[in-house]
Enzyme design. Structure first.
Site, PDB file in Angstrom:
ATOM      1  CG  HIS A 569      -2.007  -1.051   1.139  1.00  0.00           C
ATOM      2  ND1 HIS A 569      -1.882  -2.283   1.737  1.00  0.00           N
ATOM      3  CD2 HIS A 569      -3.218  -1.065   0.510  1.00  0.00           C
ATOM      4  CE1 HIS A 569      -2.976  -3.010   1.509  1.00  0.00           C
ATOM      5  NE2 HIS A 569      -3.794  -2.298   0.752  1.00  0.00           N
ATOM      6  CG  HIS A 573      -2.114   0.167  -4.027  1.00  0.00           C
ATOM      7  ND1 HIS A 573      -2.776  -0.758  -4.813  1.00  0.00           N
ATOM      8  CD2 HIS A 573      -3.042   0.640  -3.127  1.00  0.00           C
ATOM      9  CE1 HIS A 573      -4.038  -0.856  -4.407  1.00  0.00           C
ATOM     10  NE2 HIS A 573      -4.217  -0.015  -3.387  1.00  0.00           N
TER      11      HIS A 573
END
Length: 861
Positions: A569, A573
């Site tokens: 994350h 991303h």
């Protein structure tokens, strides 16, 4: 009763008991009025039927004979009394009879007929005309001025009139000082009890002796009685010769007052019947006194409640600082008990001290005229009056400070101030003393029990106010610390000037081939290249007519910087999700409205800002501060707030040229889009939208329906790695599971067992979990999106292709596992079918487990 019959006959001298007869010459006994006939009176044993015709001498009748006759003829006695005897005389006889029976009962220590402690039985025989007047006056007084001194004053005047006294004095009992104070009311109703006084226990004065003994006294020339050698206080002034003094008791048995009735020289002395009349009046007066007490209590409580309400309003509505609060508390405390000076000491538990910055505030100080000196003073707990109260937690009410050895006179000697009385009270919160309030010198008299009770209630609110003021100070300091920390973070988390200068010099609007492809790969791009691509995609979609280029560059660079360096994350991303949303909008320009497109793109770019590499479930279970702030969709709310924080930084508000309405709409839509990336919300959103599509009720013009398709589009872009070509999908799954394993390691370190997906010792289960994840979440999401936006078919096809690959890998893993376990299962058709059925059931269970984990937190690609 024989004295009644002998009123006009009998021997010379005083006739009858108790001195009610008169001296008369012997006369013949005869009927005074016609119609009253004495039947058959026996005289010396003879039945004298015609005695009215024959004159009788005293020798012819005896007391025994008359008594026998009257007992035998009670109807004659009643008739004669009703006709011949005055009511005043009957009243006196009744009073004397009841008094005599009571005395006999006491002497014989037997149960007499008179058993009432009050005088109600005697009162009902009284026929004084003053009764009605007295009750009317008392009722009127109780209505007009329902206070205890006034009721007692009116009662005293009524009783004085009823017994024909020449005057009266009323002495009110002050139980706090244990004294009697003379009370006098003027014609205009103003009462004064500041004059003459004496001690309740002192027996030198008649009123003091009655107050201490609670006994009634009837005396002539009181000063001659050794029990009270000083007699009556105003004997010479009022020419007191005969006195009747009685104690007035409250319903609770406490002394209320002493009533002093007097007659001057030449008047008749007070008799027993006068005392009984006073007692009778006091019964009814006691009722009035009781209700006066109740009214006084209610008025006092109402006044205190109003005072406390004003305190609460003043203190809690304007809680600026601790010093301001302390000044308010001290001002209110002075007003409450009518004190001259006030001090409030706070407890320093760490150093075992009391301290104060505002000390000894006088009545001349107020909020408008505060003390100028704020030099702090400190002293040890247990020192002085306040220190002892802080140590013991008990109230100290000192009527005479100089007579108390605990009082320190040094301050008085230095300042010239004279301390007379002190009321010192602890202030509690949660059972602990947090402060001490000290009141000095009551304006009138000394601090009493009422002051203590009122101040105890006041102290409760003081404790709450001080406690909340401390919390307010902590919050205020924390807020300032937060602002400082935010400034520091904003400086370090904002883009650097060098990065800004580099991008400003470049042509960020230059076309980038292939960026609008659903299968665009961002894994090999450098971070700054991703920034350039993100700026290009924004300008390509929305242009720069309503957006500042420099502001857009700063915003994008700062967004990049606020993504943490976690395995999955991260900024890569965030960019990939924004790129997927760009492709959807680019290939379907009419599906979403301009402001919706703006919210979708920025929401995608910022949807995982400051992600910590852990899911929502982990945040809740580890009691993360974020979980304390946001109880649902914890990380998603934080991502949105981080987005707003960046927008609020100087030079970062890319929406600055939008109207107020547009700004609110875009910001609200961004929040909706970011929260939609919580997979716990995906399932209800999917069900609602699927039902609308299935029923043919989906309407692009319906705002709620559009929000649902926006939410599904956000989930589709968030899971876009599952639709990329296999090489990208495989690499992405590696970093995803690395992040999962890091969370699993943290859970193990905390003594918890992670789920298999996050346990690095169960690597062989990756493929199986991906099969369940893609088939249970990703494929349904892309199928639903494809039905409403057909041009998104590449996402669905890419996901299906990857699903088939994962199934093959999962099959291989199962075979390897069975071969390693090895030992020859029967290769019959039945056996193979049974194994396959078990595998299928396990797959369904795995899918349900994955769905449950997704509801707990974001665990998918």
């Amino acid at each position: 009763m024989m004295s009644c019959l002998l009123e006009e006959g009998g021997q010379e001298g005083v006739v009858g008991g108790g001195g009610v007869g008169v001296k008369r010459a012997p006369v013949p006994l005869r009927r005074r009025r016609p119609g009253i006939v004495a039947p058959g009176l026996a005289v010396n044993g003879r039945n004298n039927m015609n005695s009215h015709d024959l004159p009788l001498t005293a020798e012819d009748m005896t007391g025994e004979a008359v008594g026998q006759y009257l007992r035998a003829h009670p109807e004659f006695l009643e008739s004669w009394l009703m006709e011949q005897v005055e009511l005043e005389t009957l009243e006196r006889w009744m009073i004397r009879r009841t008094q005599r029976d009571k005395q006999k009962s006491l002497e014989n220590d037997t149960n007499g007929k008179i058993i009432r402690k009050t005088s109600l039985s005697r009162w009902k025989f009284c026929v004084h005309a003053d009764k009605r007047k007295m009750l009317q006056e008392l009722t009127s007084s109780l209505y007009v001025r329902p206070n205890k001194p006034h009721v007692l004053w009116e009662l005293t005047r009524c009783i004085s009139s009823a017994v024909n006294a020449d005057g009266c004095n009323l002495y009110l009992a002050d139980l706090d000082t244990n004294t009697l104070r003379r009370y006098v009311e003027s014609k205009d109703g103003e009462g004064d009890s500041t004059g003459w006084s004496c001690g309740v226990m002192g027996g030198e004065w008649l009123c003091g002796w009655v107050a201490s003994s609670r006994q009634a006294v009837r005396v002539t020339y009181p000063i001659t009685d050794p029990r009270f050698p000083k007699g009556c206080p105003f004997a010479e002034e009022q020419d007191v010769h005969h006195a009747l003094v009685m104690a007035v008791m409250q319903s609770d048995g406490e002394l209320a007052a002493v009533l002093e009735l007097y007659r001057r020289r030449g008047s008749e002395s007070f008799h027993t019947e006068d005392e009984e009349i006073v007692n009778s009046y006091l019964v009814w007066g006691g009722i009035a006194l009781h209700y006066a007490e109740l009214y006084h209590s209610m008025v006092k409580q109402r006044t205190l409640n109003e005072f406390i309400l004003s305190v609460v309003k003043s203190i809690f509505q304007d809680m600026v600082s601790m010093d301001t609060l302390i000044m308010k508390v001290m001002n209110f405390a002075q007003r409450l008990v009518n004190a001259d000076r006030a001090s409030l000491f706070l407890v320093d538990s760490k150093n075992k001290q009391l301290y104060a910055r505002i000390f000894d505030m006088g009545s001349e100080c107020s909020e408008d005229n505060p003390q100028q000196s704020f030099k702090e003073i400190r002293f040890a707990i247990g020192t002085g009056i306040a220190g002892i109260v802080a140590q013991n937690g008990e109230v100290l009410n000192i009527p005479d400070a100089y007579a108390d050895p605990r009082f320190n006179r040094t301050v008085d000697q230095l300042t010239g101030y004279v301390t007379k009385s002190i009321l010192c009270m602890p202030i509690f919160i949660r059972g602990n003393v947090i402060g001490v309030m000290q009141m000095v010198n009551k304006a009138s008299g000394v601090f009493n029990k009422e002051d203590e009770e009122s101040f105890q209630m006041f102290a409760i609110y003081c404790g709450l106010a001080l406690h909340h003021a401390k919390l307010y100070d902590k919050i205020r300091r924390s807020e300032q610390k937060y602002k400082v920390a935010l400034e520091v973070l904003s400086y370090h988390n904002s883009c650097s000037d060098d990065e800004l200068d580099v991008l400003q010099a470049e042509n960020v609007t230059k076309h980038i081939p292939g960026v609008d492809d659903y299968y665009f790969c961002a894994m090999n791009l450098e971070d700054m290249t991703k920034v350039r691509h993100a700026i290009y995609m924004f300008v390509d979609l929305f242009g720069l007519s309503r957006f500042e280029k420099d502001c857009l560059i700063r915003f994008t660079l700062t967004v990049k910087k606020n993504y943490r360096r976690v395995p999955y994350h991260n900024w890569t991303h965030g960019f990939s999700v924004a790129n997927a949303m760009y492709a959807i909008i680019k290939h379907n320009p009419k599906s979403f409205r301009p402001l919706e497109c703006l919210a979708l793109f920025i929401g995608s770019l910022c949807h995982d800002l400051d992600h910590r590499g852990k899911n929502n479930k982990f945040m809740l279970e580890t009691e993360s501060p974020l979980a304390a702030i946001y109880t649902t969709s914890t990380l998603e709310h934080h991502h949105f707030n981080q987005t707003v924080t960046i927008l609020q930084q100087e030079g970062h508000n890319i929406f600055g040229k939008l109207t107020s309405t547009e700004y609110k709409q875009v910001l609200g839509n961004i929040k909706h889009c970011i929260l939609a990336t919580d997979l716990a919300l995906f399932f209800p959103n999917k069900e609602k939208l699927s039902q609308l599509v299935h029923d043919g009720q989906f309407d692009w013009d319906n705002a709620d329906h559009r929000l649902l398709i926006e939410a599904i589009a956000m989930t589709a872009c968030d899971l876009c790695a599952s639709a990329k070509p296999w090489e990208m999908q495989a690499e992405t799954v590696k970093v995803i599971f690395e992040e999962f394993y890091e969370q699993g390691d943290a859970e193990k370190a905390a003594g918890k067992n992670p789920i298999p997906m996050m346990d690095r010792t169960k690597v062989n289960e990756q493929a199986e979990s991906q099969v369940g994840f893609l088939s249970g979440i990703c494929i349904p999401c892309y199928e639903l999106l494809h039905k409403l936006i057909p041009n998104t078919k590449p996402l669905l096809e890419g996901c299906k292709s990857n699903l088939q690959t994962w199934k093959k890998i999962a099959d291989e893993k199962r075979k390897e596992s069975k071969n390693s376990d090895g030992e020859g299962e029967e290769e019959t058709d039945t056996g193979i079918e049974e194994v396959n059925e078990e595998e299928e059931e396990e797959g369904v269970e795995a899918l349900q487990d994955i769905k449950d984990e997704c509801v707990d937190g974001k665990t998918g690609t």
